[in-house]
Enzyme design. Structure first.
Site, PDB file in Angstrom:
ATOM      1  N   GLY A 183       3.831 -16.429 -24.731  1.00 49.95           N
ATOM      2  CA  GLY A 183       4.891 -17.450 -24.772  1.00 49.95           C
ATOM      3  C   GLY A 183       4.953 -18.206 -23.439  1.00 49.95           C
ATOM      4  CG  HIS A 184       6.214 -16.227 -19.869  1.00 49.22           C
ATOM      5  ND1 HIS A 184       6.221 -14.889 -20.180  1.00 49.22           N
ATOM      6  CD2 HIS A 184       7.496 -16.549 -19.565  1.00 49.22           C
ATOM      7  CE1 HIS A 184       7.443 -14.417 -20.061  1.00 49.22           C
ATOM      8  NE2 HIS A 184       8.247 -15.397 -19.703  1.00 49.22           N
ATOM      9  CB  SER A 235       9.484  -9.880 -20.896  1.00 52.56           C
ATOM     10  OG  SER A 235       9.019 -11.140 -20.499  1.00 52.56           O
TER      11      SER A 235
END
Ligand code: PAF
Length: 284
Positions: free
Chosen positions: A37-38, A189
């Site tokens: 995602g990051h 996370s």
């Protein structure tokens, strides 16, 4: 080559050089424990800017639960490793005193426009004050042209957008689509803390949101919420809320047709982990 920079002074010098050379800067703020995602935010930032800076800082002022703060994964070396192929120039990994030189002060007087009253804001008092405080500080340090945030944290990016507008900060907020695991679970996370079995079953959250969207024209808001909450209440999942809100004001809606922008947002507990997700029901 990625530079890992810990001090504000060293970072400011690098930024000055970039500015002298008329480089544009894209900024991705994170708390580390990076995942795909990051990386999707980083990729977009790289496409749209000359320089990409990512911060890794676990901000204590946004944790209303001390245990959650203690348990938050800290994996800087692995994070830097993961970023190597993606053309990031700087990983800014400041110590506490760099971000909060006067000591960690809880809360701030930033106007959040009431956008923190519902959903995550109601369940996590003070959380968004802490988020706004740290993002404001990071924007002052990094002075980026563009700031990249994910749609998963719908309330977070709405509040940061409001802050940027009201404080006249010269940074464009770019919101990026939600990246999902193969089950449909939105990447986070925190997913690392789920039991594998739970993680495999957690696609239930997105499936429920998609079903809510499917029935948006045939059921009322209260029926949709009841339906969604019932579908989500299957152990080990335990929903905190399923809200249908206006996408601009985050005010709860009684009728989807009374808004031009309606969003369903959900928070669910599983294995002691809080998972959030959302789906846009309509945007005219
Ligand atoms: O979304 C996050 O990871 C954090 O809330 C942020 C924006 C990096 C602020 O600490």
């Amino acid at each position: 080559m990625i530079a890992v920079i810990e001090s504000v002074d060293a970072l400011s010098k690098r930024i000055e050089e970039y500015r002298e050379n008329e480089k544009t800067i894209g900024f991705v703020p994170t708390m580390g424990a990076l995942h795909e995602g990051h990386i999707s935010l980083v990729r977009k930032a790289k496409r749209e800017n000359d320089i990409v800076i990512i911060s890794v800082f676990v901000n204590p002022t946004q944790f209303n639960d001390k245990k959650d703060l203690e348990k938050y994964p800290r994996t800087l070396d692995a994070d830097v490793e993961l970023l190597v192929p993606h053309g990031v120039s700087i990983v800014f990994a400041p110590g506490m005193h760099e971000v909060y030189p006067k000591g960690v002060e809880l809360g701030s007087d930033i106007d959040l426009g009431g956008l923190d009253e519902y959903m995550e804001g109601a369940f996590r008092p003070g959380h968004f004050k802490g988020v706004a405080q740290v993002v404001k500080r990071l924007l002052e340090i990094v002075t980026p042209d563009r700031l990249y945030m994910g749609q998963k944290d719908f309330q977070q990016f709405s509040i940061i957008g409001h802050m940027i507008r009201t404080l006249h900060i010269h940074t464009e907020l770019v919101v990026c689509r939600i990246i999902r695991e193969s089950s449909g679970l939105a990447m986070s996370s925190r997913n690392e803390r789920l039991l594998q079995k739970t993680r495999d079953q957690a696609g239930l959250i997105y499936k429920t949101l998609k079903a809510v969207k499917k029935y948006r024209n045939s059921k009322s808001v209260s029926e949709l919420k009841k339906y969604g909450l019932k579908r989500l209440a299957v152990p080990p999942f335990q929903p905190d809320y399923l809200s249908i809100v206006d996408g601009f004001t985050l005010q709860p809606l009684n009728d989807i047709n009374s808004s031009t922008y309606a969003v369903a947002c959900v928070a669910v507990w599983a294995d002691g982990v809080r998972l959030i997700d959302n789906i846009i029901l309509k945007k005219d």
